[in-house]
Design a protein around this motif. Structure first.
Motif, mmCIF file in Angstrom:
data_model
loop_
_atom_site.group_PDB
_atom_site.id
_atom_site.type_symbol
_atom_site.label_atom_id
_atom_site.label_comp_id
_atom_site.label_asym_id
_atom_site.label_seq_id
_atom_site.Cartn_x
_atom_site.Cartn_y
_atom_site.Cartn_z
ATOM 1 N N ARG A 24 0.833 -1.203 0.000
ATOM 2 C CA ARG A 24 0.000 0.000 0.000
ATOM 3 C C ARG A 24 0.870 1.258 0.000
ATOM 4 N NH1 ARG A 24 -3.760 -2.898 3.310
ATOM 5 N NH2 ARG A 24 -2.552 -2.319 5.164
ATOM 6 N N ALA A 45 -0.079 2.627 -3.567
ATOM 7 C CA ALA A 45 -1.428 3.194 -3.474
ATOM 8 C C ALA A 45 -1.559 4.556 -4.144
ATOM 9 C CB ALA A 45 -1.855 3.296 -2.009
ATOM 10 N N ASN A 77 -0.987 -2.419 -9.405
ATOM 11 C CA ASN A 77 -1.865 -1.419 -8.798
ATOM 12 C C ASN A 77 -2.922 -0.939 -9.784
ATOM 13 O OD1 ASN A 77 0.328 -0.100 -10.246
ATOM 14 N ND2 ASN A 77 -0.483 1.825 -9.466
ATOM 15 N N VAL A 135 -3.254 -3.679 -5.634
ATOM 16 C CA VAL A 135 -3.366 -2.527 -4.742
ATOM 17 C C VAL A 135 -4.331 -1.538 -5.379
ATOM 18 C CG1 VAL A 135 -2.151 -0.655 -3.596
ATOM 19 C CG2 VAL A 135 -1.017 -2.863 -3.906
ATOM 20 N N THR A 138 -6.646 2.176 -0.811
ATOM 21 C CA THR A 138 -6.217 1.670 0.498
ATOM 22 C C THR A 138 -6.442 0.166 0.630
ATOM 23 O OG1 THR A 138 -8.402 2.173 1.431
ATOM 24 C CG2 THR A 138 -6.689 3.880 1.606
#
Length: 344
Positions: free
Chosen positions: A227, A231, A287, A323, A326
């Motif tokens: 994260r 993130a 992500n 990811v 959050t």
């Protein structure tokens, strides 16, 4: 606290320009057209000759932090003994050769007078808002006094602290102009580097924890690390954790970087790298910059392709983590990992 600025030309460092803050701090001295060593001879044996010489010869910026300086002819109202922060950044001509130096600095003799610093020292950093924390960080990391203004612009541009720390150096150095102003809110290269150093220090602290124990026994720390790493990334990245038979981390590498919605990755490259590292297991990671936790068909397809390629060489695909803001979504938890290549 105003930043003083000067432009020096040539290997002799001839003064071409100084701003008003420079004249206020050091006096006029009739310096335009004169060499730095002749204008400030008292500084030559105090370490101020080596820094600009090094910056000019190497073409790399040189920073001097909290450097004591003694002036023989200080302007009225200025102390003879001071402490300075100074940066020397090379300037290049049209052929790429270093032709001069952009000098920027501030007098830090009275450092610590910032009201936010006084509050933090008395009550702790926890009481500061994100904007105040970033303001104080920039105050100590930049050669510019407008830290509160620049902190506001950074947070507005990148949304939150994570976005600021994840931003690239070029994007940190050139912030979008204020809608109510015609000036560009840029951040000096030293301040931008200061921000990136903070993120890298945090990343290494978190990485130490996941590298110390078998990854599957440390899933919470792994997710925290991912994260922090991904993130706030504005573009999609594809990473792979390469593990040994005991699920100890061998390496964590970025194998692809792409656009806001796609990072091209090839199964043969993942497997080739696994063989080079003698890895027995893989955890895929990418992500979603949008923050969406929806697993797409392309996510499923590339997972299946890599899983089949790895299984053919007796390399186990353990999981694929996504990811999304959050959240960290696990293919295993959602029962999305192909049965033929699932975790063993």
């Amino acid at each position: 606290m105003k930043s003083f600025i000067a432009v020096l030309r040539g290997p002799d460092h001839i003064f071409e320009f100084v701003n008003a803050a420079h004249r206020e701090a050091f006096g006029d001295r009739g310096l335009i057209g004169k060499a730095r060593a002749d204008v400030f001879p008292e500084l030559n044996d105090q370490g101020f000759a080596d820094a600009p010489r090094k910056a000019f010869m190497t073409g790399e910026p040189v920073f001097m932090r909290d450097k004591p300086a003694r002036f023989d002819d200080a302007p009225e109202g200025q102390p003879a003994k001071r402490r300075l922060d100074i940066s020397y950044e090379p300037m290049r001509d049209s052929h790429g050769a270093v032709s001069g130096l952009f000098v920027q600095g501030r007098d830090v003799t009275a450092i610590g007078d910032h009201p936010l610093e006084q509050r933090a020292m008395a009550q702790g950093l926890e009481i500061l808002t994100d904007a105040e924390l970033l303001t104080l960080f920039l105050y100590h990391g930049t050669l510019d006094a407008d830290s509160a203004d620049r902190a506001d612009h950074l947070l507005h541009r990148f949304g939150h602290l994570g976005g600021v720390l994840s931003a690239s150096l070029p994007s940190l150095q050139q912030i979008v102009p204020n809608a109510q102003s015609t000036t560009s809110r840029s951040v000096s290269s030293s301040a931008a580097l200061h921000l990136k150093l903070a993120r890298e220090l945090g990343r290494r602290i978190l990485f130490t924890d996941i590298a110390a124990r078998p990854v599957l026994a440390n899933a919470s720390s792994l997710r925290t690390y991912l994260r922090a790493l991904l993130a706030s990334e504005p573009r999609e990245k594809f990473l792979v954790l390469f593990l040994d038979q005991a699920h100890q981390l061998i390496a964590l590498e970025t194998l692809a970087e792409g656009t806001v919605a796609h990072a091209p990755v090839y199964s043969r490259e993942v497997v080739r790298r696994a063989l080079e590292l003698s890895a027995s297991g893989l955890i895929l990671v990418h992500n979603h910059p949008s923050g969406s936790d929806v697993i797409s068909k392309s996510d499923l397809d590339i997972t299946a392709q890599i899983g089949r390629a790895a299984a053919a060489l007796d390399i186990n695909l353990i999981d694929h983590l996504v990811v999304a803001g959050t959240k960290v979504v696990s293919f295993v938890d959602r029962d999305l990992l192909p049965r033929s290549v699932g975790r063993r």
